[in-house]
Design a protein around this motif. Structure first.
Motif, mmCIF file in Angstrom:
data_model
loop_
_atom_site.group_PDB
_atom_site.id
_atom_site.type_symbol
_atom_site.label_atom_id
_atom_site.label_comp_id
_atom_site.label_asym_id
_atom_site.label_seq_id
_atom_site.Cartn_x
_atom_site.Cartn_y
_atom_site.Cartn_z
ATOM 1 N N ASN A 173 0.826 -1.211 0.000
ATOM 2 C CA ASN A 173 0.000 0.000 0.000
ATOM 3 C C ASN A 173 0.858 1.258 0.000
ATOM 4 O OD1 ASN A 173 -2.221 -1.641 0.046
ATOM 5 N ND2 ASN A 173 -2.799 -1.217 2.160
ATOM 6 N N GLU A 218 2.260 2.039 -3.333
ATOM 7 C CA GLU A 218 1.256 2.710 -4.163
ATOM 8 C C GLU A 218 1.098 4.170 -3.747
ATOM 9 O OE1 GLU A 218 -3.409 2.082 -5.595
ATOM 10 O OE2 GLU A 218 -2.351 0.489 -4.509
ATOM 11 N N ILE A 219 1.159 4.424 -2.434
ATOM 12 C CA ILE A 219 1.041 5.796 -1.931
ATOM 13 C C ILE A 219 2.221 6.643 -2.400
ATOM 14 C CG2 ILE A 219 1.179 7.199 0.180
ATOM 15 C CD1 ILE A 219 -0.489 4.901 1.530
ATOM 16 N N TYR A 251 1.699 7.525 -5.858
ATOM 17 C CA TYR A 251 0.573 8.455 -5.977
ATOM 18 C C TYR A 251 0.998 9.886 -5.654
ATOM 19 C CZ TYR A 251 -4.239 10.164 -5.663
ATOM 20 O OH TYR A 251 -5.406 10.857 -5.871
ATOM 21 N N ASP A 310 -8.075 13.943 -2.666
ATOM 22 C CA ASP A 310 -6.822 13.195 -2.553
ATOM 23 C C ASP A 310 -6.491 12.873 -1.097
ATOM 24 O OD1 ASP A 310 -6.096 13.043 -5.326
ATOM 25 O OD2 ASP A 310 -5.670 15.177 -5.256
ATOM 26 N N LEU A 321 -8.509 9.873 -0.291
ATOM 27 C CA LEU A 321 -8.022 8.724 -1.061
ATOM 28 C C LEU A 321 -6.735 8.166 -0.457
ATOM 29 C CD1 LEU A 321 -8.285 6.814 -3.433
ATOM 30 C CD2 LEU A 321 -7.186 8.527 -4.872
ATOM 31 N N ILE A 322 -5.860 9.048 0.001
ATOM 32 C CA ILE A 322 -4.617 8.605 0.639
ATOM 33 C C ILE A 322 -4.925 7.784 1.883
ATOM 34 C CG2 ILE A 322 -2.675 9.474 2.022
ATOM 35 C CD1 ILE A 322 -2.364 11.657 -0.178
ATOM 36 N N ASN A 329 -7.580 6.081 2.401
ATOM 37 C CA ASN A 329 -8.147 4.826 1.922
ATOM 38 C C ASN A 329 -7.050 3.873 1.442
ATOM 39 O OD1 ASN A 329 -10.656 3.333 1.249
ATOM 40 N ND2 ASN A 329 -9.872 3.478 -0.828
ATOM 41 N N LEU A 330 -6.020 4.413 0.786
ATOM 42 C CA LEU A 330 -4.917 3.587 0.282
ATOM 43 C C LEU A 330 -4.135 2.932 1.420
ATOM 44 C CD1 LEU A 330 -3.456 5.785 -2.625
ATOM 45 C CD2 LEU A 330 -4.677 3.607 -2.841
ATOM 46 N N LYS A 372 -5.992 -0.233 2.224
ATOM 47 C CA LYS A 372 -6.439 -1.037 1.086
ATOM 48 C C LYS A 372 -6.161 -2.521 1.334
ATOM 49 C CE LYS A 372 -5.816 -1.385 -3.932
ATOM 50 N NZ LYS A 372 -5.051 -0.847 -5.094
ATOM 51 N N GLY A 432 -10.897 6.057 4.411
ATOM 52 C CA GLY A 432 -11.294 7.122 3.491
ATOM 53 C C GLY A 432 -12.488 7.920 3.954
#
Length: 335
Positions: A177, A180-181, A184, A199, A202-203, A205-206, A209, A217
């Protein structure tokens, strides 16, 4: 304020007598605080905030509000006086911000020289350094949150997709995760995207994940959270072009912790947003570490901020971390 104190005490299952013993405050005074017939001192507010686990800022704001109302009541000139007081506070705040900048000018100049030296490297060199720094950012971020993966194990998980024996699935997911962050926030930085709610959520939430957390999120269901977050985004827009980026990033970190918008993961989000701002301004990652192997500097700087409302110590901590990490990044080119 009286309801804040009473509700928090009852939620912790404490009697007034028990709270009085823990706080070292007379039981009769505790009762008067809860009935509103007496007001705590600032020192007592600090004790009660810690013992009852009430957000310090929330309790202080309620305490100051009642002090102001007690002094001015419904006097016909009260609103005019409050407006003048607000202007004076804003003026003093600007002077404090200027003093912080002045006090740190030497290290800020050193950081700029280091940043310029790093940026002078060729594209291939910068790419290799960036890959190493990104791996370290992922590792430090998850490690500070209690993940037991080593740096090499983290590298194996995110680069080679290897499953590490003896490590939990959640620990693997946390590493993936954060990879991915990292990608991002790099993308957001290249696009020069401004800090915004979409955003921000969303961060969060990531981070969770694939890990069970139904509130990923989503802000906490508290009436003031949305208002406070909107004020945060507005504050950022107002100051993003007139504050030094490192000071801006440090203050954003503290503001997120103050608001505490999520049920969990607030310090992780604060770290990510801080580094998003740094990365966007061509600085390197400066992870605020709170793991068992780091010094007490992180915690003591936060304590100083919470108790004395002095953000300068935390800003100094981030400046020092950024300088050390820039030196480390430059040294990577010599290895």
């Amino acid at each position: 304020m009286k309801s804040l104190l009473k509700n928090a005490r009852e939620n912790k299952g404490l009697k007034t007598r028990e709270l009085a013993q823990l706080a070292g405050i007379d039981q009769a005074l505790i009762s008067k605080f809860e009935s509103g017939t007496r007001k705590p001192t600032k020192d007592q507010i600090i004790k009660l905030s810690q013992l009852l686990e009430i957000d310090y800022e929330t309790l202080m704001v309620a305490w100051l509000k009642e002090k102001i109302l007690y002094e001015i009541g419904d006097d016909e000139f009260a609103l005019k006086a409050l407006l003048l007081a607000e202007q004076e506070i804003q003026k003093n705040k600007k002077e404090i911000d200027s003093a912080i900048l002045s006090a740190n000018q030497i290290i800020l100049d050193e950081i700029e020289k280091l940043k310029n030296k790093l940026q002078s490297f060729n594209h291939f060199e910068l790419r290799q350094i960036s890959k190493t720094l990104e791996l370290e950012f992922i590792f430090k971020s998850i490690y500070s949150n209690g993940n037991s993966l080593s740096l090499e194990e983290t590298k194996s998980v995110i680069n080679d997709g290897i499953t590490i024996s003896g490590k939990s699935m959640q620990e693997h997911l946390e590493a993936i995760n954060f990879q991915e962050i990292a990608a991002y926030i790099k993308d957001l930085s290249l696009k020069k995207t401004s800090l915004n709610e979409k955003d921000f959520l969303l961060i969060h939430n990531l981070i969770f994940k694939g890990i069970e957390f139904e509130n990923a999120g989503k802000y906490k269901k508290e009436s003031l959270i949305l208002r406070e977050m909107n004020l945060l985004f507005s504050w950022y827009e107002t100051h993003k072009n007139n504050l030094n980026p490192i000071i801006l990033a440090s203050e954003i970190y503290l503001k997120i912790l103050d608001i505490n918008p999520f049920e969990k993961g607030n310090s992780l989000v604060a770290n990510i947003i801080m580094n998003w701002i740094l990365f966007q301004n061509n600085y390197v990652y400066a992870v605020a570490q709170k793991d068992k192997n780091s010094s007490s500097e992180y915690f003591s700087s936060l304590d100083e901020y919470k108790i004395k409302n002095d953000k300068s110590v935390f800003i100094n901590y981030i400046l020092k971390t950024e300088k050390e990490n820039l030196i480390h990044a430059i040294q990577l080119n010599n290895k």
